[in-house]
Design an enzyme around this catalytic site. Structure first.
Site, PDB file in Angstrom:
ATOM      1  CB  CYS C  74     -16.278  53.182  89.105  1.00 10.80           C
ATOM      2  SG  CYS C  74     -15.783  54.823  89.660  1.00 10.80           S
ATOM      3  CB  CYS C  77     -22.495  50.800  87.673  1.00  7.02           C
ATOM      4  SG  CYS C  77     -23.664  51.398  88.901  1.00  7.02           S
ATOM      5  CG  HIS C  78     -19.157  51.544  84.802  1.00  9.38           C
ATOM      6  ND1 HIS C  78     -19.851  51.807  83.642  1.00  9.38           N
ATOM      7  CD2 HIS C  78     -19.319  52.636  85.586  1.00  9.38           C
ATOM      8  CE1 HIS C  78     -20.417  53.015  83.741  1.00  9.38           C
ATOM      9  NE2 HIS C  78     -20.107  53.534  84.910  1.00  9.38           N
ATOM     10  CB  CYS C 175      -5.510  75.796  66.892  1.00  8.68           C
ATOM     11  SG  CYS C 175      -6.606  76.244  68.253  1.00  8.68           S
ATOM     12  CB  CYS C 178       1.256  76.724  66.281  1.00  9.17           C
ATOM     13  SG  CYS C 178       1.822  78.322  66.902  1.00  9.17           S
ATOM     14  CG  HIS C 179      -0.616  73.115  67.089  1.00  8.29           C
ATOM     15  ND1 HIS C 179       0.554  72.625  67.626  1.00  8.29           N
ATOM     16  CD2 HIS C 179      -1.071  74.035  67.979  1.00  8.29           C
ATOM     17  CE1 HIS C 179       0.770  73.190  68.804  1.00  8.29           C
ATOM     18  NE2 HIS C 179      -0.199  74.061  69.045  1.00  8.29           N
ATOM     19  NE  ARG C 216       0.505  71.377  75.807  1.00  8.68           N
ATOM     20  CZ  ARG C 216       0.596  72.592  75.287  1.00  8.68           C
ATOM     21  NH1 ARG C 216      -0.282  73.528  75.610  1.00  8.68           N
ATOM     22  NH2 ARG C 216       1.573  72.882  74.445  1.00  8.68           N
ATOM     23  CB  CYS C 220      -2.784  76.327  73.568  1.00  9.84           C
ATOM     24  SG  CYS C 220      -1.599  75.253  72.729  1.00  9.84           S
TER      25      CYS C 220
END
Lengths: 106, 143, 259
Positions: C74, C77-78, C175, C178-179, C216, C220
């Site tokens: 990586c 290039c970076h 979603c 709840c959130h 995650r 849910c």
């Protein structure tokens, strides 16, 4: 698999220093099942050893009751400069080692 | 612990298991002390009263004792009275420890008593015990 | 001054993204961190004790490791990730200029691995992919999330927003139930968070390991007993873009610690 040790770089003779260790390990309990219902074999670290200049400072017999990626903090009396060697072994016989140096003055 | 086992305890009921009180872990403690006198003195076990998850509960044990060659804490044992394996760990210390004090993170399979036992160089045993409520996640997680 | 006013008026007519209705106003945004117990907060803030940092360490090694037929790392290039990757995670997910696909950070890493390094891609949720994505996201720690939802990203944003508000699963929840509507309240012993994505990849005690935002989101879906979409489904990227916009201004915490 990786691990790390945290100790101060320097200490005075007779000082009590804190040692912290963190080892990357799944600590598989043997009580879990995979998606197909097959039990996952137990694989926990069974022994952790910390030697300082070849002398045992802390040893632990551990079980599945220790959380994944074991974390430990304990104390050590700084008497002379040297090297702390952490080593461990798991149920599969895999061993790991990590080192840290301490410079003691006075 | 695979949450699938707790499907019925999932979203709308906190597992009754988690609330049940287990008896004091006599066999687990006996395995350490072999029946020696065990007084609740000199050892201090610090642990949260409630843990949001039993998979990594931080705790700290300290023992008030000199740490000399002649008089020191030889070992600190952690015993669970609810886990499938009652002995969580034994930590062997010595005069080079300087201070009998350690912290770690443990797994607790439900609400229970955790006992920290100090084994001294003179062969005596001392302990402290703490009760912890381990709550389960409200949501099933089969990810 | 007049020109400025005109410009401002023009921007209002064009209705840019930031005028989009926010259910939770930006001033009221709370990271999942705020919903943790003191013990878990301490665990996240302690770079030694936070287990997620083990993956960051591993990612640093992988960043410099040669891989694939191209024999490139990586870093080849970076360069130094501490400079080149700073702020990058804060702007993800991002549309790929060539394909028009919306890429999560994980998808971008996999793309580079296949197209640039000519290497076998990492499996989703593998230790190596988590390590690299955690290492890259870690370079943006403390920086505010600022995903771009304009232009080519717009349709993905709309799809993500629709997904956020679509009921699903046996519990028939979306979603927002709840959130948006119930964060801060308790669901038995647990305090419902706002569902913010700013700590991922995060070390979740439930998993006892590091996991991606996608994992995650799968949790849910499993929680409301909906069909769990396979890893890499475009729906996750769309939803992640909506979540990033919704979290605009929250600092990246990778690697966070969560229940």
């Amino acid at each position: 698999m990786s691990a790390r040790i945290q100790i101060p770089a320097e200490a005075k003779r007779g000082e009590i220093i804190e040692v912290r260790i963190l080892i990357q390990h799944v600590m598989e309990t043997g009580y879990r099942f995979d998606d197909r219902g097959t039990p996952i074999a137990r694989n926990v670290i069974t022994s952790i050893l910390c030697n300082y200049n070849g002398r045992e400072v802390m040893r632990a017999d551990t079980s599945s009751g220790i959380a994944a990626n074991p974390y430990l903090q304990f104390c050590m009396l700084a008497e002379a400069s040297g090297e702390l060697v952490l080593s461990w072994v798991d149920d599969e016989g895999v061993r790991g080692t990590e080192r840290a140096s301490l410079s003691v003055s006075g | 612990m695979k949450r699938r086992n707790f499907v019925f305890a999932g979203l709308f009921s906190l597992s009754a298991l988690a609330r049940a009180q287990a008896p004091v872990a006599d066999p687990g403690i006996f395995a350490v002390t072999k029946g020696a006198r065990l007084a609740r003195e000199r050892v201090k076990l610090e642990m949260p009263v409630i843990a949001e998850n039993g998979n990594a509960v931080p705790l700290k044990v300290s023992v008030s004792s000199p740490m000399t060659a002649a008089d020191h804490v030889k070992a600190i044992h952690l015993v669970s009275d609810r886990n499938p394996v009652s002995k969580i760990a034994s930590f062997y210390l010595g005069p080079y420890s300087g201070r009998a004090e350690l912290s770690t993170r443990v797994r607790l399979a439900g609400s229970q008593n955790v006992t920290a036992i100090a084994e001294m160089s003179d062969g005596s045993f001392w302990m402290d015990r703490s009760h912890i409520q381990v709550t389960l996640s409200a949501c099933v997680d089969d990810s | 001054m007049k020109a400025l006013l005109l410009l401002a008026a023009g921007m209002l007519v064009a209705a840019p993204a930031w005028t989009q209705n926010r259910v939770i106003p930006q001033a009221g945004l709370k990271s999942g961190f705020e919903f943790l117990s003191p013990d878990l907060k301490k665990m996240q803030l302690d770079d030694f004790a936070n287990p997620g940092t083990l993956w960051v360490d591993r990612g640093e090694k992988l960043w410099r490791a040669e891989a694939g037929a191209a024999k490139k790392s990586c870093a080849d290039c970076h360069g130094d990730a501490r400079a080149s990757m700073k702020g990058v995670a804060a702007r993800y997910p991002q549309v790929d200029r060539h394909s028009g696909d919306l890429m999560t950070l994980e998808a971008r890493i996999l793309q580079s691995r296949v197209e640039r390094q000519k290497a076998v891609p990492f499996a989703r949720e593998s230790e190596d992919l988590l390590a690299l994505s955690a290492y890259v996201a870690y370079q943006s720690r403390g920086m505010a999330m600022e995903a771009d939802i304009e232009g080519a990203a717009r349709k993905h944003f709309d799809a993500g927003e629709a997904m956020f508000f679509r009921r699903r699963g046996q519990l028939n929840l979306n979603c927002a139930h709840c959130h948006d509507a119930n964060w801060g309240r308790t669901l038995y012993a647990e305090r419902i968070s706002q569902g913010q994505p700013n700590a991922y990849p995060a070390y979740r005690l439930e998993w006892q390991t590091l996991g991606s935002l996608e994992r995650r989101l799968r949790a849910c879906l499993s929680g409301v007993r909906a069909e769990i979409l396979p890893f890499g489904s475009p729906e996750y990227a769309d939803l992640a873009l909506y979540l990033s916009w919704r979290a605009k201004g929250l600092p990246i915490e990778t690697p966070g610690v969560r229940r």
